[in-house]
Write a protein that holds these residues in place. Structure first.
Motif, mmCIF file in Angstrom:
data_model
loop_
_atom_site.group_PDB
_atom_site.id
_atom_site.type_symbol
_atom_site.label_atom_id
_atom_site.label_comp_id
_atom_site.label_asym_id
_atom_site.label_seq_id
_atom_site.Cartn_x
_atom_site.Cartn_y
_atom_site.Cartn_z
ATOM 1 N N GLN A 16 0.830 -1.204 0.000
ATOM 2 C CA GLN A 16 0.000 0.000 0.000
ATOM 3 C C GLN A 16 0.869 1.261 0.000
ATOM 4 O O GLN A 16 1.988 1.262 0.511
ATOM 5 N N GLY A 17 0.326 2.329 -0.553
ATOM 6 C CA GLY A 17 1.042 3.608 -0.540
ATOM 7 C C GLY A 17 1.977 3.743 -1.718
ATOM 8 O O GLY A 17 1.615 3.481 -2.870
ATOM 9 N N ALA A 18 3.222 4.124 -1.434
ATOM 10 C CA ALA A 18 4.181 4.431 -2.490
ATOM 11 C C ALA A 18 4.431 3.267 -3.451
ATOM 12 O O ALA A 18 4.492 3.488 -4.675
ATOM 13 N N PRO A 19 4.578 2.004 -2.974
ATOM 14 C CA PRO A 19 4.804 0.916 -3.941
ATOM 15 C C PRO A 19 3.665 0.779 -4.939
ATOM 16 O O PRO A 19 3.904 0.626 -6.144
ATOM 17 N N MET A 20 2.430 0.833 -4.467
ATOM 18 C CA MET A 20 1.283 0.702 -5.375
ATOM 19 C C MET A 20 1.233 1.883 -6.346
ATOM 20 O O MET A 20 0.934 1.718 -7.531
ATOM 21 N N GLN A 21 1.536 3.077 -5.861
ATOM 22 C CA GLN A 21 1.548 4.260 -6.723
ATOM 23 C C GLN A 21 2.630 4.145 -7.795
ATOM 24 O O GLN A 21 2.424 4.532 -8.950
ATOM 25 N N SER A 22 3.793 3.598 -7.408
ATOM 26 C CA SER A 22 4.874 3.430 -8.384
ATOM 27 C C SER A 22 4.478 2.442 -9.472
ATOM 28 O O SER A 22 4.766 2.660 -10.659
ATOM 29 N N MET A 23 3.828 1.350 -9.077
ATOM 30 C CA MET A 23 3.373 0.388 -10.085
ATOM 31 C C MET A 23 2.342 1.020 -11.006
ATOM 32 O O MET A 23 2.362 0.801 -12.218
ATOM 33 N N ALA A 24 1.430 1.785 -10.439
ATOM 34 C CA ALA A 24 0.408 2.450 -11.253
ATOM 35 C C ALA A 24 1.054 3.371 -12.282
ATOM 36 O O ALA A 24 0.643 3.406 -13.454
ATOM 37 N N GLN A 25 2.086 4.119 -11.864
ATOM 38 C CA GLN A 25 2.776 5.024 -12.776
ATOM 39 C C GLN A 25 3.469 4.251 -13.888
ATOM 40 O O GLN A 25 3.427 4.645 -15.060
ATOM 41 N N GLN A 26 4.122 3.146 -13.534
ATOM 42 C CA GLN A 26 4.817 2.360 -14.549
ATOM 43 C C GLN A 26 3.849 1.760 -15.559
ATOM 44 O O GLN A 26 4.168 1.619 -16.746
ATOM 45 N N LEU A 27 2.652 1.395 -15.085
ATOM 46 C CA LEU A 27 1.666 0.778 -15.954
ATOM 47 C C LEU A 27 0.783 1.798 -16.666
ATOM 48 O O LEU A 27 0.015 1.441 -17.550
ATOM 49 N N GLY A 28 0.864 3.067 -16.242
ATOM 50 C CA GLY A 28 0.010 4.094 -16.816
ATOM 51 C C GLY A 28 -1.450 3.902 -16.438
ATOM 52 O O GLY A 28 -2.350 4.149 -17.248
ATOM 53 N N MET A 29 -1.679 3.467 -15.207
ATOM 54 C CA MET A 29 -3.025 3.168 -14.730
ATOM 55 C C MET A 29 -3.321 3.968 -13.472
ATOM 56 O O MET A 29 -2.415 4.497 -12.831
ATOM 57 N N GLY A 30 -4.589 4.033 -13.100
ATOM 58 C CA GLY A 30 -4.982 4.658 -11.864
ATOM 59 C C GLY A 30 -4.645 3.776 -10.678
ATOM 60 O O GLY A 30 -4.516 2.550 -10.813
ATOM 61 N N SER A 31 -4.512 4.378 -9.496
ATOM 62 C CA SER A 31 -4.138 3.618 -8.304
ATOM 63 C C SER A 31 -5.178 2.564 -7.943
ATOM 64 O O SER A 31 -4.834 1.423 -7.604
ATOM 65 N N ALA A 32 -6.461 2.929 -8.021
ATOM 66 C CA ALA A 32 -7.517 1.982 -7.652
ATOM 67 C C ALA A 32 -7.550 0.806 -8.625
ATOM 68 O O ALA A 32 -7.699 -0.357 -8.217
#
Length: 216
Positions: A16-32
């Motif tokens: 949760q938090g920064a790791p999930m946000q980093s994955m979202a950025q790499q995938l070009g997807m929203g956090s949810a």
């Protein structure tokens, strides 16, 4: 980890938090959207590893791989301060790692060990179940080293041997299949290789050469 907490939920909590946000950025997807996809992919990965480790030799091979390739990533402290934090830092750009860590390309190799010839089926199934499309393969490549680092952390912090690791993963596999849903359906589809809708000894013999225990 609380005995009633699944490995999936425990690892999801650490992401949760920064790791999930980093994955979202790499995938070009929203956090949810990313969190929902990770919540489907993780139990599929852990359940597949649980199937591999259901036999003593499979558990020994997985345990050996963790010792050889992942326990060396351990840092000081537990949780995200240790080896899992190092892997996340290396994969997701969270800062310099204290020791060598897998790169994203290593995720493809790990997936080959986990799924064998079923890797494409796993990626396609995840894409269809989550709407990820082409991002499904990239997400699995990101998660594979994270899952291995998490298991290495479990081995180290819990003092687990190969048998203990196999038991934990076996419970996780059973829980994933019992809960059903997208992850349970994907896992059952991967493990039912002859397409008859149920697991049998024919499936189990074929799986022996396809997962980590049968590959190097």
């Amino acid at each position: 980890m609380n005995a009633s907490t699944s490995l999936t939920n425990d690892l999801l909590g650490q992401l949760q938090g920064a790791p999930m946000q980093s994955m979202a950025q790499q995938l070009g997807m929203g956090s949810a959207e990313t969190e929902r996809a990770v919540g489907t992919a993780l139990p599929m990965l852990l359940g597949a590893l649980g199937n591999n480790a259901s036999q003593p030799q499979g558990a020994l091979d997985l345990f050996g791989a963790l010792q050889r390739d992942h326990l060396g990533q351990a840092g000081a402290g537990g949780g995200l301060g240790g080896m899992l934090g190092n892997v996340l830092g290396g994969l997701l750009g969270g800062g310099a790692a204290a020791s060598p860590v897998p790169q994203a390309a290593d995720g493809a190799s790990i997936l080959g060990h986990i799924f064998g010839g079923k890797r494409q089926q796993a990626e396609t199934g995840l894409a269809q179940a989550t709407g990820l499309g082409a991002n499904a393969g990239q997400l699995l490549q990101l998660l594979a080293p994270i899952v291995m680092a998490y298991l290495a952390q479990r081995v180290q912090s819990g003092g687990l041997d190969a048998g203990g690791l196999g038991q934990e993963l076996g419970r996780e596999k059973a829980q994933v299949q019992q809960q059903g849903g997208a992850a349970g359906g994907l896992l059952s589809g991967l493990l039912d290789q002859n397409g008859d809708g149920k697991l049998d000894m024919g499936d189990l013999f074929k799986l022996g050469a396809g997962f980590l225990g049968g590959r190097r």
